[in-house]
Design an enzyme around this catalytic site. Structure first.
Site, PDB file in Angstrom:
ATOM      1  N   ASP A  98      -6.679  91.934 -46.631  1.00 17.46           N
ATOM      2  CA  ASP A  98      -7.360  90.849 -46.256  1.00 17.46           C
ATOM      3  C   ASP A  98      -7.188  89.756 -47.080  1.00 17.46           C
ATOM      4  OD1 ASP A  98     -10.258  90.635 -47.560  1.00 17.46           O
ATOM      5  OD2 ASP A  98      -9.715  92.844 -47.277  1.00 17.46           O
ATOM      6  N   ASP A 142     -10.102  88.098 -48.289  1.00 16.27           N
ATOM      7  CA  ASP A 142     -11.542  87.886 -48.660  1.00 16.27           C
ATOM      8  C   ASP A 142     -12.000  86.704 -47.745  1.00 16.27           C
ATOM      9  OD1 ASP A 142     -13.142  89.255 -50.632  1.00 16.27           O
ATOM     10  OD2 ASP A 142     -13.691  87.130 -51.424  1.00 16.27           O
TER      11      ASP A 142
END
Length: 295
Positions: free
Chosen positions: A210, A212
């Site tokens: 991802d 973040d």
């Protein structure tokens, strides 16, 4: 020459090694307590291998409660020479997209609730972690990932946070913009420091799941999405691991970067002041330099 034995410490989603010959789950006892789980041992391409699920099968340990000292000690006792950490991470760089791998070479340690050393009162030691990963081992991981068709980036700074919560937007922006970090995770510290104390070569492969929370177009970190990416990353990681024995070989020369001699000048406590009880616990980790002194 010594015999190569590669250990893979698998993070979230990585619970096995494909194609392992004579695969056996082994219980290893250590003076630092029980490791995260049994350790799967065997051979791959004529090279000895070990696999340790960092969080335990079924993901029972949080990043804080992983028994890092027991894990590294157990691998050392088994004869491991090279440790490859495979772990999930968030990305601070647009170009490090979910599904990409990053061969990390630097860390900023923001963990605070973990035992970070095998040494202490009765036997003080200071090892250098200026370069906390092994360039030789990192290069092999990069090559294996590239050969496996994975989008892989060489070099990067990993921010190790305590967790288990993910970052706030303010923290994420600080780590990215102020500190220049590339990825963020919760498990590579103190693991890398302990591997250095145990004179084991260590490389870290961070698998991006991802962006973040800093990225304005991707919202907050979503565990459901992370698990979806993790599943794909796990397949890629196993493909990478299958190529490592061929790149590293069964015969191992001394590490050209000195990882396997990290304790040569590290121990500060005078021999007559060393605690026999602590020396006994250090038998696997530091036996090469301590010998029987103090026993």
């Amino acid at each position: 020459m010594t015999e190569t034995m590669i250990a893979v410490i698998g993070g979230s989603g990585i619970y096995e090694i494909d194609g392992l010959e004579d695969a056996t789950w082994r219980t290893v006892e250590t003076p630092w307590g029980a490791p995260s789980d049994q350790i799967l041992t065997g051979a791959l391409g004529g090279v000895k291998m070990a696999f340790l699920p960092r969080h335990g099968r079924g993901h029972v340990h949080s990043p804080t409660t992983v028994p890092y000292r027991a894990n590294i000690d157990a691998l050392k006792r088994l004869g491991v020479t090279d440790v490859i950490s495979v772990s999930a991470c968030g990305s601070f760089r647009e170009e490090y997209a979910p599904g990409d791998f990053v061969v990390v070479d630097q860390f900023i340690d923001r963990t605070f609730a973990r035992e970070k050393s095998f040494f202490g009162t009765g036997c003080v030691a200071h090892v250098s972690v200026a370069h906390p990963t092994c360039p030789r081992l990192g290069a092999a991981c990069f090559e294996a990932a590239r050969e496996a068709g994975i989008t892989v980036h060489r070099g990067g700074t990993y921010l190790a946070m305590e967790g288990p919560q993910f970052s706030s937007v303010a923290e994420s922006k600080m780590y990215r913009e102020g500190w220049g970090c590339d990825v963020i995770g919760m498990t590579n510290m103190p693991e890398a420091k302990l591997a250095r104390e145990a004179e084991l070569c260590y490389a870290s492969v961070a698998m991006v799941t991802d962006y973040d929370s800093w990225h304005p177009d991707h919202g907050t970190v979503d565990v459901t999405e992370i698990i979806r990416v993790l599943t794909g990353n796990a397949d890629k990681a196993r493909a990478m691991v299958r190529l490592l024995p061929g790149l590293l070989g069964a015969d191992r020369a001394p590490c050209p970067h000195g990882c396997d001699r990290a304790l040569d000048f590290a121990i500060m406590t005078a021999p007559d002041k060393r605690d026999p009880a602590l020396l006994a616990k250090l038998d696997a980790v530091a036996g090469r330099v301590l010998g029987n002194a103090g026993h």
